[in-house]
Design an enzyme around this catalytic site. Structure first.
Site, short mmCIF file in Angstrom:
data_model
loop_
_atom_site.label_atom_id
_atom_site.label_comp_id
_atom_site.label_asym_id
_atom_site.label_seq_id
_atom_site.Cartn_x
_atom_site.Cartn_y
_atom_site.Cartn_z
N ASN A 67 -1.89 -0.29 7.00
CA ASN A 67 -1.35 -1.58 7.45
C ASN A 67 -0.44 -2.24 6.41
O ASN A 67 -0.33 -3.45 6.33
CB ASN A 67 -2.48 -2.52 7.92
CG ASN A 67 -3.44 -2.87 6.81
OD1 ASN A 67 -3.36 -2.34 5.71
ND2 ASN A 67 -4.34 -3.79 7.09
N GLU A 80 -9.66 -9.90 -7.68
CA GLU A 80 -8.62 -8.90 -7.43
C GLU A 80 -7.47 -8.99 -8.45
O GLU A 80 -6.93 -7.97 -8.88
CB GLU A 80 -8.08 -9.06 -6.01
CG GLU A 80 -9.13 -8.67 -4.97
CD GLU A 80 -8.64 -8.74 -3.54
OE1 GLU A 80 -9.36 -8.25 -2.66
OE2 GLU A 80 -7.52 -9.27 -3.29
N LYS A 138 0.83 -1.20 0.00
CA LYS A 138 0.00 0.00 0.00
C LYS A 138 0.88 1.27 0.00
O LYS A 138 2.09 1.20 0.25
CB LYS A 138 -0.91 -0.02 1.23
CG LYS A 138 -1.89 -1.20 1.25
CD LYS A 138 -2.82 -1.12 2.46
CE LYS A 138 -3.80 -2.28 2.47
NZ LYS A 138 -4.82 -2.13 3.53
N HIS A 194 -1.95 -5.52 1.52
CA HIS A 194 -3.26 -6.15 1.36
C HIS A 194 -3.03 -7.52 0.75
O HIS A 194 -2.13 -7.70 -0.08
CB HIS A 194 -4.14 -5.33 0.41
CG HIS A 194 -5.35 -6.09 -0.05
ND1 HIS A 194 -6.50 -6.18 0.70
CD2 HIS A 194 -5.56 -6.87 -1.15
CE1 HIS A 194 -7.36 -6.96 0.07
NE2 HIS A 194 -6.82 -7.38 -1.05
N TYR A 253 -12.26 -1.89 -3.56
CA TYR A 253 -12.80 -2.19 -2.23
C TYR A 253 -14.32 -2.13 -2.19
O TYR A 253 -14.90 -1.89 -1.13
CB TYR A 253 -12.21 -1.21 -1.21
CG TYR A 253 -10.81 -1.57 -0.75
CD1 TYR A 253 -10.55 -2.76 -0.05
CD2 TYR A 253 -9.73 -0.72 -0.98
CE1 TYR A 253 -9.28 -3.08 0.39
CE2 TYR A 253 -8.45 -1.04 -0.54
CZ TYR A 253 -8.24 -2.22 0.15
OH TYR A 253 -6.97 -2.54 0.59
P1 CMP Z 1 -7.12 -4.86 3.71
O1 CMP Z 1 -6.54 -6.21 3.90
O2 CMP Z 1 -6.61 -4.04 2.58
O3 CMP Z 1 -8.71 -5.00 3.53
C1 CMP Z 1 -9.60 -3.96 3.81
C2 CMP Z 1 -8.92 -2.84 4.53
O4 CMP Z 1 -9.78 -1.98 5.24
C3 CMP Z 1 -8.02 -3.42 5.62
O5 CMP Z 1 -6.92 -4.04 5.04
C4 CMP Z 1 -7.74 -2.20 6.44
O6 CMP Z 1 -6.70 -1.41 5.88
C5 CMP Z 1 -9.05 -1.46 6.32
N1 CMP Z 1 -9.86 -1.65 7.53
C6 CMP Z 1 -10.42 -2.77 7.96
N2 CMP Z 1 -11.10 -2.55 9.11
C7 CMP Z 1 -10.94 -1.24 9.38
C8 CMP Z 1 -11.37 -0.40 10.42
N3 CMP Z 1 -12.13 -0.88 11.42
N4 CMP Z 1 -11.01 0.88 10.38
C9 CMP Z 1 -10.26 1.36 9.36
N5 CMP Z 1 -9.81 0.61 8.34
C10 CMP Z 1 -10.15 -0.68 8.35
#
Ligand code: CMP
Length: 139
Positions: A112, A126, A9, A115, A49
Site C-alpha cells: 500500500n 517509530e 515502502k 506507512h 512492526y
Molecule cells: P501500515 O500502515 O504499514 O501498517 C501495518 C501494515 O500491515 C499496513 O499498513 C498494511 O500494509 C498491512 N496490513 C494491515 N492489514 C492487513 C491485512 N489484513 N492483510 C495484509 N496486510 C495488512
C-alpha cells in the site's frame, strides 16, 4: 507542531513514485525534517512492526518490507499525524478516497505504498527506530 514517521515502502520505491509522494506531503503543509533510504532486513522489519506480531499477515508483511529499499522520513506540521493519514488514504486502497496516495498508487492492503504513524506514542517509537536527534532538523 507535531512530527510523524512516514515510510515510502519498497513497492513505492520500485514504482518510481518517491518524488510524487513527497510532493503531496510538501504541497499539503508537511515539511520533511529528516529523510533517508534504507533496506531493512527481516529482523529490523519485525522490530518495526512488533505491534502486529500476533496478526496473520505479520510474516508476509515483514517479508515484503525487507524485500527492497524504502524511504523513511520524519514529517512535521500542524496535526501532522492526522494530516499524513488523510493524504495517504485508508490502509486498504479499496476503501481509500479519490485523490489519496493509496487510491492512486497502491495495489493491495499489504503493498500500500506508504506507512504513517497512527498516534503520538507510535510516532515517538517509530521516529526513534530510524533517526537519532542529530538527524532531525529544525529549519
Ligand atoms: P501500515 O500502515 O504499514 O501498517 C501495518 C501494515 O500491515 C499496513 O499498513 C498494511 O500494509 C498491512 N496490513 C494491515 N492489514 C492487513 C491485512 N489484513 N492483510 C495484509 N496486510 C495488512
Amino acid at each position: 507542531m507535531e512530527k510523524t514517521l512516514s515510510i515510502i515502502k519498497p513497492d513505492g520505491v520500485k514504482k518510481g513514485v518517491i518524488g510524487e509522494v513527497i510532493n503531496r506531503f510538501e504541497n499539503n503543509g508537511l515539511r520533511v525534517v529528516a529523510v533517508k533510504m534504507l533496506w531493512m532486513d527481516k529482523k529490523e522489519a519485525e522490530g518495526f512492526y512488533d505491534v502486529h506480531k500476533d496478526k496473520g499477515f505479520y510474516d508476509s508483511l515483514t517479508d515484503f518490507m525487507s524485500s527492497g529499499p524504502a524511504v523513511v522520513m520524519v514529517l512535521e506540521g500542524e496535526n501532522a499525524i492526522a494530516k499524513n493519514r488523510q493524504i495517504m488514504g485508508a490502509t486498504n486502497p479499496a476503501n481509500a478516497e479519490e485523490g489519496t496516495i493509496r487510491k492512486e498508487f497502491a495495489s493491495g492492503i499489504e503493498r500500500n505504498i506508504v506507512h504513517g504513524s497512527d498516534s503520538p506514542e507510535t510516532a515517538t517509537f517509530e521516529i526513534s527506530y530510524f533517526f537519532n536527534a542529530l538527524e532531525i532538523f529544525d529549519y
